[in-house]
Scaffold this motif. Structure first.
Motif, PDB file in Angstrom:
ATOM      1  N   GLY A  55       4.569  -4.760  -0.386  1.00 21.94           N
ATOM      2  CA  GLY A  55       3.265  -5.371  -0.162  1.00 21.94           C
ATOM      3  C   GLY A  55       2.932  -5.632   1.295  1.00 21.94           C
ATOM      4  N   SER A  56       3.807  -5.240   2.203  1.00 28.47           N
ATOM      5  CA  SER A  56       3.515  -5.462   3.618  1.00 28.47           C
ATOM      6  C   SER A  56       2.362  -4.573   4.058  1.00 28.47           C
ATOM      7  CB  SER A  56       4.748  -5.187   4.467  1.00 28.47           C
ATOM      8  OG  SER A  56       5.219  -3.878   4.263  1.00 28.47           O
ATOM      9  N   THR A  57       1.657  -5.031   5.065  1.00 24.50           N
ATOM     10  CA  THR A  57       0.479  -4.305   5.537  1.00 24.50           C
ATOM     11  C   THR A  57       0.523  -4.123   7.049  1.00 24.50           C
ATOM     12  OG1 THR A  57      -0.741  -6.393   5.658  1.00 24.50           O
ATOM     13  CG2 THR A  57      -1.020  -5.061   3.662  1.00 24.50           C
ATOM     14  N   ARG A  58      -0.315  -3.185   7.474  1.00 25.00           N
ATOM     15  CA  ARG A  58      -0.444  -2.894   8.897  1.00 25.00           C
ATOM     16  C   ARG A  58      -1.873  -2.440   9.122  1.00 25.00           C
ATOM     17  NH1 ARG A  58       3.479   1.350  12.198  1.00 25.00           N
ATOM     18  NH2 ARG A  58       2.698   0.885  14.299  1.00 25.00           N
ATOM     19  N   TYR A  59      -2.468  -2.902  10.224  1.00 27.29           N
ATOM     20  CA  TYR A  59      -3.874  -2.590  10.476  1.00 27.29           C
ATOM     21  C   TYR A  59      -4.081  -2.094  11.898  1.00 27.29           C
ATOM     22  CZ  TYR A  59      -4.608  -5.380   6.259  1.00 27.29           C
ATOM     23  OH  TYR A  59      -4.567  -5.869   4.973  1.00 27.29           O
ATOM     24  N   ALA A  60      -5.116  -1.294  12.050  1.00 29.42           N
ATOM     25  CA  ALA A  60      -5.551  -0.918  13.389  1.00 29.42           C
ATOM     26  C   ALA A  60      -6.166  -2.153  14.050  1.00 29.42           C
ATOM     27  CB  ALA A  60      -6.582   0.206  13.307  1.00 29.42           C
ATOM     28  N   ASP A  61      -6.050  -2.221  15.355  1.00 21.94           N
ATOM     29  CA  ASP A  61      -6.580  -3.375  16.079  1.00 21.94           C
ATOM     30  C   ASP A  61      -8.080  -3.533  15.865  1.00 21.94           C
ATOM     31  OD1 ASP A  61      -4.393  -3.010  18.991  1.00 21.94           O
ATOM     32  OD2 ASP A  61      -4.081  -3.992  17.056  1.00 21.94           O
ATOM     33  N   SER A  62      -8.766  -2.426  15.690  1.00 26.33           N
ATOM     34  CA  SER A  62     -10.221  -2.459  15.567  1.00 26.33           C
ATOM     35  C   SER A  62     -10.699  -3.120  14.274  1.00 26.33           C
ATOM     36  CB  SER A  62     -10.786  -1.042  15.650  1.00 26.33           C
ATOM     37  OG  SER A  62     -10.235  -0.229  14.630  1.00 26.33           O
ATOM     38  N   VAL A  63      -9.828  -3.236  13.283  1.00 27.43           N
ATOM     39  CA  VAL A  63     -10.249  -3.818  12.003  1.00 27.43           C
ATOM     40  C   VAL A  63      -9.460  -5.064  11.650  1.00 27.43           C
ATOM     41  CG1 VAL A  63     -10.872  -1.508  11.189  1.00 27.43           C
ATOM     42  CG2 VAL A  63      -8.666  -2.500  10.530  1.00 27.43           C
ATOM     43  N   LYS A  64      -8.470  -5.393  12.441  1.00 22.93           N
ATOM     44  CA  LYS A  64      -7.609  -6.538  12.147  1.00 22.93           C
ATOM     45  C   LYS A  64      -8.446  -7.808  12.073  1.00 22.93           C
ATOM     46  CE  LYS A  64      -3.714  -5.915  14.032  1.00 22.93           C
ATOM     47  NZ  LYS A  64      -2.619  -5.811  15.027  1.00 22.93           N
ATOM     48  N   GLY A  65      -8.222  -8.568  11.021  1.00 17.25           N
ATOM     49  CA  GLY A  65      -8.965  -9.799  10.830  1.00 17.25           C
ATOM     50  C   GLY A  65     -10.251  -9.617  10.043  1.00 17.25           C
ATOM     51  N   ARG A  66     -10.687  -8.371   9.873  1.00 15.93           N
ATOM     52  CA  ARG A  66     -11.915  -8.095   9.114  1.00 15.93           C
ATOM     53  C   ARG A  66     -11.627  -7.322   7.837  1.00 15.93           C
ATOM     54  NH1 ARG A  66     -15.662  -4.791  11.186  1.00 15.93           N
ATOM     55  NH2 ARG A  66     -14.170  -3.595  12.440  1.00 15.93           N
ATOM     56  N   PHE A  67     -10.654  -6.443   7.871  1.00 13.32           N
ATOM     57  CA  PHE A  67     -10.317  -5.613   6.716  1.00 13.32           C
ATOM     58  C   PHE A  67      -9.013  -6.105   6.097  1.00 13.32           C
ATOM     59  CE2 PHE A  67     -12.582  -1.419   8.123  1.00 13.32           C
ATOM     60  CZ  PHE A  67     -13.746  -2.134   8.330  1.00 13.32           C
ATOM     61  N   THR A  68      -8.938  -5.995   4.777  1.00 10.99           N
ATOM     62  CA  THR A  68      -7.735  -6.387   4.057  1.00 10.99           C
ATOM     63  C   THR A  68      -7.419  -5.343   2.998  1.00 10.99           C
ATOM     64  OG1 THR A  68      -8.256  -8.739   4.374  1.00 10.99           O
ATOM     65  CG2 THR A  68      -6.621  -8.183   2.687  1.00 10.99           C
ATOM     66  N   ILE A  69      -6.165  -4.926   2.964  1.00 16.44           N
ATOM     67  CA  ILE A  69      -5.706  -3.979   1.945  1.00 16.44           C
ATOM     68  C   ILE A  69      -4.912  -4.755   0.906  1.00 16.44           C
ATOM     69  CG2 ILE A  69      -4.383  -1.896   1.479  1.00 16.44           C
ATOM     70  CD1 ILE A  69      -4.763  -1.094   4.380  1.00 16.44           C
ATOM     71  N   SER A  70      -5.191  -4.469  -0.343  1.00 19.76           N
ATOM     72  CA  SER A  70      -4.448  -5.097  -1.433  1.00 19.76           C
ATOM     73  C   SER A  70      -4.158  -4.041  -2.490  1.00 19.76           C
ATOM     74  CB  SER A  70      -5.234  -6.251  -2.033  1.00 19.76           C
ATOM     75  OG  SER A  70      -6.472  -5.793  -2.560  1.00 19.76           O
ATOM     76  N   ARG A  71      -3.349  -4.410  -3.478  1.00 19.88           N
ATOM     77  CA  ARG A  71      -2.951  -3.420  -4.486  1.00 19.88           C
ATOM     78  C   ARG A  71      -2.909  -4.033  -5.868  1.00 19.88           C
ATOM     79  NH1 ARG A  71       1.837  -5.864  -2.990  1.00 19.88           N
ATOM     80  NH2 ARG A  71       3.646  -5.642  -4.347  1.00 19.88           N
ATOM     81  N   ASP A  72      -3.056  -3.171  -6.832  1.00 16.28           N
ATOM     82  CA  ASP A  72      -2.836  -3.513  -8.239  1.00 16.28           C
ATOM     83  C   ASP A  72      -1.901  -2.445  -8.769  1.00 16.28           C
ATOM     84  OD1 ASP A  72      -2.921  -3.779 -11.017  1.00 16.28           O
ATOM     85  OD2 ASP A  72      -4.980  -4.534 -10.992  1.00 16.28           O
ATOM     86  N   ASN A  73      -0.628  -2.756  -8.795  1.00 20.34           N
ATOM     87  CA  ASN A  73       0.358  -1.749  -9.186  1.00 20.34           C
ATOM     88  C   ASN A  73       0.142  -1.254 -10.614  1.00 20.34           C
ATOM     89  OD1 ASN A  73       1.465  -2.024  -6.668  1.00 20.34           O
ATOM     90  ND2 ASN A  73       3.418  -2.834  -7.352  1.00 20.34           N
ATOM     91  N   ALA A  74      -0.256  -2.129 -11.492  1.00 20.50           N
ATOM     92  CA  ALA A  74      -0.460  -1.740 -12.893  1.00 20.50           C
ATOM     93  C   ALA A  74      -1.554  -0.683 -13.010  1.00 20.50           C
ATOM     94  CB  ALA A  74      -0.808  -2.961 -13.730  1.00 20.50           C
ATOM     95  N   LYS A  75      -2.548  -0.789 -12.163  1.00 16.22           N
ATOM     96  CA  LYS A  75      -3.653   0.165 -12.193  1.00 16.22           C
ATOM     97  C   LYS A  75      -3.447   1.307 -11.211  1.00 16.22           C
ATOM     98  CE  LYS A  75      -7.169  -3.239 -13.529  1.00 16.22           C
ATOM     99  NZ  LYS A  75      -8.467  -3.860 -13.153  1.00 16.22           N
ATOM    100  N   LYS A  76      -2.361   1.254 -10.455  1.00 17.73           N
ATOM    101  CA  LYS A  76      -2.099   2.259  -9.431  1.00 17.73           C
ATOM    102  C   LYS A  76      -3.305   2.391  -8.501  1.00 17.73           C
ATOM    103  CE  LYS A  76       1.090   5.079 -12.175  1.00 17.73           C
ATOM    104  NZ  LYS A  76       1.379   6.461 -12.668  1.00 17.73           N
ATOM    105  N   THR A  77      -3.822   1.272  -8.117  1.00 15.16           N
ATOM    106  CA  THR A  77      -5.036   1.251  -7.310  1.00 15.16           C
ATOM    107  C   THR A  77      -4.827   0.389  -6.078  1.00 15.16           C
ATOM    108  OG1 THR A  77      -6.433   1.581  -9.247  1.00 15.16           O
ATOM    109  CG2 THR A  77      -7.491   0.682  -7.288  1.00 15.16           C
ATOM    110  N   VAL A  78      -5.356   0.880  -4.976  1.00 15.18           N
ATOM    111  CA  VAL A  78      -5.334   0.151  -3.720  1.00 15.18           C
ATOM    112  C   VAL A  78      -6.767  -0.123  -3.304  1.00 15.18           C
ATOM    113  CG1 VAL A  78      -4.728   0.305  -1.281  1.00 15.18           C
ATOM    114  CG2 VAL A  78      -3.135   1.118  -2.997  1.00 15.18           C
ATOM    115  N   TYR A  79      -6.973  -1.281  -2.721  1.00 16.14           N
ATOM    116  CA  TYR A  79      -8.311  -1.683  -2.322  1.00 16.14           C
ATOM    117  C   TYR A  79      -8.372  -1.903  -0.814  1.00 16.14           C
ATOM    118  CZ  TYR A  79      -8.333  -2.753  -7.293  1.00 16.14           C
ATOM    119  OH  TYR A  79      -8.211  -2.670  -8.656  1.00 16.14           O
ATOM    120  N   LEU A  80      -9.513  -1.603  -0.257  1.00 14.00           N
ATOM    121  CA  LEU A  80      -9.782  -1.907   1.148  1.00 14.00           C
ATOM    122  C   LEU A  80     -11.020  -2.800   1.180  1.00 14.00           C
ATOM    123  CD1 LEU A  80      -9.183  -1.485   4.167  1.00 14.00           C
ATOM    124  CD2 LEU A  80     -10.762   0.466   4.114  1.00 14.00           C
TER     125      LEU A  80
END
Length: 126
Positions: A55-80
């Motif tokens: 569940g660790s994340t990494r972001y480009a500096d240009s979007v850090k603090g504004r964009f968030t990535i999350s996941r739903d493993n059961a649905k095999k889906t990632v969100y931005l």
């Protein structure tokens, strides 16, 4: 592995959008899911990545603090989740995935991602 990204659209500056990337086929907990974007006339660039196992994340500096990535493993889906959108965020957004040896590795280079979904357009008006 097949990836399908969706959720793009037109939004005013300061607004929010949530992109989704659904994976199908044979997946693994050692997968890293990445988001990239390509603006007109520019090269495709890294936006962020998430480890599907840790569940660790990494972001480009240009979007850090504004964009968030999350996941739903059961649905095999990632969100931005994109908040505070700016006109310079206008681009085609792509999701991609790759297998890593260790869950702490979150690649930023395009060449390290094996699977790619089709892009979804995000347009931010000023």
């Amino acid at each position: 592995v097949q990836l399908q990204a969706f959720g793009g659209g037109l939004v005013q500056a300061g607004g929010s959008l949530r992109l989704s990337c659904a994976a199908s086929g044979r997946t693994s907990s050692r997968y890293v899911m990445g988001w990239f974007r390509q603006a007109p006339g520019k090269e495709r660039e890294f936006v962020g990545a998430l480890s599907m196992s840790g569940g660790s994340t990494r972001y480009a500096d240009s979007v850090k603090g504004r964009f968030t990535i999350s996941r739903d493993n059961a649905k095999k889906t990632v969100y931005l989740q994109m908040n505070g959108l700016k006109p310079e965020d206008t681009a085609v957004y792509y999701c991609a995935s790759t297998i890593v040896d260790y869950p702490t590795i979150l690649p930023t280079a395009l060449s390290l991602y094996r699977y790619w979904g089709q892009g979804t357009q995000v347009t931010v008006s000023s």
